[in-house]
Scaffold this active site. Sequence first.
Site, PDB file in Angstrom:
ATOM      1  N   SER A  13      -8.618  -5.943 -10.223  1.00 19.38           N
ATOM      2  CA  SER A  13      -7.893  -4.750  -9.687  1.00 19.38           C
ATOM      3  C   SER A  13      -7.873  -3.601 -10.259  1.00 19.38           C
ATOM      4  O   SER A  13      -8.502  -3.297  -9.642  1.00 19.38           O
ATOM      5  CB  SER A  13      -6.150  -5.264  -9.955  1.00 19.38           C
ATOM      6  OG  SER A  13      -5.475  -4.600  -8.705  1.00 19.38           O
ATOM      7  N   GLU A  53      -3.199   2.906   8.195  1.00 16.66           N
ATOM      8  CA  GLU A  53      -3.340   4.740   8.879  1.00 16.66           C
ATOM      9  C   GLU A  53      -4.714   4.886   8.039  1.00 16.66           C
ATOM     10  O   GLU A  53      -5.623   5.821   8.000  1.00 16.66           O
ATOM     11  CB  GLU A  53      -1.958   5.895   7.158  1.00 16.66           C
ATOM     12  CG  GLU A  53      -0.606   5.601   7.516  1.00 16.66           C
ATOM     13  CD  GLU A  53      -0.424   5.681   9.425  1.00 16.66           C
ATOM     14  OE1 GLU A  53      -1.313   6.680   9.616  1.00 16.66           O
ATOM     15  OE2 GLU A  53       0.193   5.417   9.286  1.00 16.66           O
ATOM     16  N   HIS A  68      -7.980  -6.915  -3.001  1.00 12.06           N
ATOM     17  CA  HIS A  68      -7.011  -7.587  -2.661  1.00 12.06           C
ATOM     18  C   HIS A  68      -7.212  -7.139  -1.681  1.00 12.06           C
ATOM     19  O   HIS A  68      -6.160  -7.122  -0.439  1.00 12.06           O
ATOM     20  CB  HIS A  68      -5.266  -7.297  -2.918  1.00 12.06           C
ATOM     21  CG  HIS A  68      -4.983  -6.996  -4.493  1.00 12.06           C
ATOM     22  ND1 HIS A  68      -4.749  -7.549  -5.222  1.00 12.06           N
ATOM     23  CD2 HIS A  68      -4.844  -5.889  -5.821  1.00 12.06           C
ATOM     24  CE1 HIS A  68      -4.024  -7.511  -6.686  1.00 12.06           C
ATOM     25  NE2 HIS A  68      -4.560  -6.246  -6.301  1.00 12.06           N
TER      26      HIS A  68
END
Length: 204
Positions: free
Chosen positions: A136, A154, A178
Amino acid sequence: MTKGKILIVGGAEDKEGNRDAYNDETILQRFIEETRHKKCSRIEIITSASSIPEEMGKQYVKTFKRLGAENCGFLLMKTRHEADQPENLERLKKADAVFTTGGSQLALTTTLGGTEFYRILLEKLEKTDFVYAGTSAGAAAASESMIIEGASSEAEFKGGVTSATGFGFIKHIVFDTHFIERGRIARLFQVVVSNPTVLGVGLE
């Protein structure tokens, strides 16, 4: 030529071995097997990206021990001053590998970037049979440029994605983690369009 190895993990591993299909412990086992002395290697876990660094460190130590890697511990470094404490520098010098946890990649690079700890880490990667593994945030921070902000909804708009300087262990690549679960393809596109010499890699 760099002698060390870098292992990039997408994040949110199943550290308890509860999933029935592909057991995420497989990637953690692979990390152990890639280290110089396998299960006897000295592994240090870096939790500086995490908002719960001590809890995160203890969880990974427990997982690695269950996988047979008994010689491991975690480095609690919340500030740059702590990173450069003699004890932490000495432990890094003796380590065969580090595993860097998830959390905030900006917190991670702000804490370690430009410190003596970082210099030693880079030198070990360049000159020895050392392994850096990151999951991550630890994965995102390994590249020269890293994504630090940008909601999927966005990301298609100009300015919707923010990047910053990472550790620079890997050149001309940017990672997003992810990737499928959080629908991050749009923000990775945005970074690649803005940096046409960079290869975008989405990790799940």
